[in-house]
Design an enzyme around this catalytic site. Structure first.
Site, PDB file in Angstrom:
ATOM      1  N   ASP A  59       0.821  -1.207   0.000  1.00 57.66           N
ATOM      2  CA  ASP A  59       0.000   0.000   0.000  1.00 57.66           C
ATOM      3  C   ASP A  59       0.856   1.259   0.000  1.00 57.66           C
ATOM      4  OD1 ASP A  59      -2.466  -1.365   0.077  1.00 57.66           O
ATOM      5  OD2 ASP A  59      -2.315  -1.613   2.253  1.00 57.66           O
TER       6      ASP A  59
ATOM      7  N   TYR B 184       6.575 -10.158   6.604  1.00 64.56           N
ATOM      8  CA  TYR B 184       6.581  -8.714   6.852  1.00 64.56           C
ATOM      9  C   TYR B 184       7.189  -8.426   8.220  1.00 64.56           C
ATOM     10  CZ  TYR B 184       3.360  -7.740   2.959  1.00 64.56           C
ATOM     11  OH  TYR B 184       2.779  -7.606   1.717  1.00 64.56           O
TER      12      TYR B 184
END
Length: 261
Positions: free
Chosen positions: A51, A109
Site C-alpha cells: 500500500d 513482513y
C-alpha cells in the site's frame, strides 16, 4: 526469456506498488527504468502489492523480454535510471512457469515501532512512532493465538477483494531492541491490511488496554469493527518472499537496516 528481480524501496514518496493513473507508484517507476534499459515496453508482476507508504526490502518481480542482457546489467543498468529510494538488488533468469505472485509459498513482513515519548530524527519515515510504553512480551504472547490456518475476518479491510478470509500464519514474533519494537510475521498470504490491522490490535495489548486473550476473542468474532484501527503505513516492510527451491530465487538479508534474519 523470463527474468526475476529482487527489489528494495522506500515507499514514502509513492502511492503504493500498483500502477495507477495520475499518481506515482513503485511499479510504474520500475517499469519505466526497465523500458529504458531494453528500449521496449516492460510490464512487471510482483509478489505482493504494498500500500501507499509501505516499504520493501524483499519484493520480488518478474517480467518477460526478448532482449538479452547480462544479469549484472539488469541490476546496474536499471538502478542508473531509478531514484535513490528504489533499487534492484539481484537478477536471475527463471523458468517459464515462474510467477512472482502465484509461485510464492509465503510472504514475510516486519513492522518497526519506535517506542519512545519523543520522536526520532534518524530515519523517521521508516518507523511508526508510538509514544506510550509497550510490553513487547505481552504482544508476543497475544500473537500466538493467530498462528495456523484461520479465518482472519476481524483483521481484514472492508474493501478487501480476496475471495476468502482464511490464511495460514507460520510465525508471529514480537521483540524489543532498545527503543524499537519489531513485529515479525510470516504467512502463506495476507488479506488486505491484515498485518497493519493485527499490529493495531497487538498495540492495544502492549499498552495494557486489553488483555492477552482479547486477540483470541477478536479472531473468534470474525468482525473487523471490533478490532483496533489500522496502524500507520510507514512502519511496515515486505522483507521476504519464499519460493520452491527449483526456481533458484536468491536468499538475501531481510532487514531493514540492522535487523538480523
Amino acid at each position: 526469456m523470463k527474468v526475476a528481480l529482487g527489489i528494495e524501496y522506500d515507499g514514502s514518496n509513492y502511492f503504493g506498488w500498483q500502477r495507477q493513473a495520475e499518481v506515482v507508484s513503485v511499479q510504474q517507476t520500475l517499469e519505466e527504468a526497465l523500458s529504458k534499459v531494453t528500449n521496449t515496453t516492460i510490464e512487471v508482476f510482483c509478489a505482493g502489492r504494498t500500500d501507499s507508504g509501505v516499504h520493501g526490502t524483499g519484493q520480488v518481480v518478474h517480467f518477460d523480454t526478448e532482449v538479452e542482457r547480462p544479469l549484472a546489467s539488469w541490476c546496474f543498468g536499471t538502478n542508473a535510471h531509478l531514484a535513490n529510494d528504489i533499487a534492484v538488488k539481484w537478477a536471475v533468469k527463471v523458468a517459464e512457469d515462474f510467477h512472482a505472485r502465484f509461485s510464492a509459498t509465503a510472504r514475510r513482513y516486519r513492522y518497526i515501532i519506535f517506542n519512545s515519548k519523543l520522536r526520532t530524527a534518524i530515519l523517521p519515515k521508516g518507523v511508526a512512532h508510538y509514544h506510550y510504553p509497550l510490553d513487547a512480551q505481552k504482544m508476543h504472547q497475544a500473537g500466538q493465538y493467530l498462528l495456523g490456518e484461520q479465518d482472519f475476518s476481524s483483521f481484514r479491510a472492508a474493501k478487501c477483494q480476496s475471495h476468502t478470509p482464511w490464511r495460514n500464519i507460520h510465525h508471529l514474533n514480537v521483540v524489543r531492541q532498545g527503543n524499537y519494537v519489531i513485529v515479525d510475521i510470516q504467512a502463506n498470504a495476507f488479506v488486505h491490511h491484515m498485518v497493519r490491522n493485527i499490529v493495531g490490535s497487538l498495540l492495544e495489548v502492549g499498552q495494557g488496554r486489553q488483555p492477552i486473550e482479547w486477540i483470541k476473542w477478536l479472531l473468534e468474532q470474525k468482525n473487523r469493527q471490533l478490532a483496533a484501527p489500522t496502524t500507520k503505513a510507514e512502519g511496515l516492510y515486505l522483507v521476504n518472499v519464499e519460493y520452491p527451491s527449483r526456481f533458484g530465487i536468491p536468499k538475501t538479508a531481510l532487514g531493514p537496516l540492522f535487523l538480523a534474519d
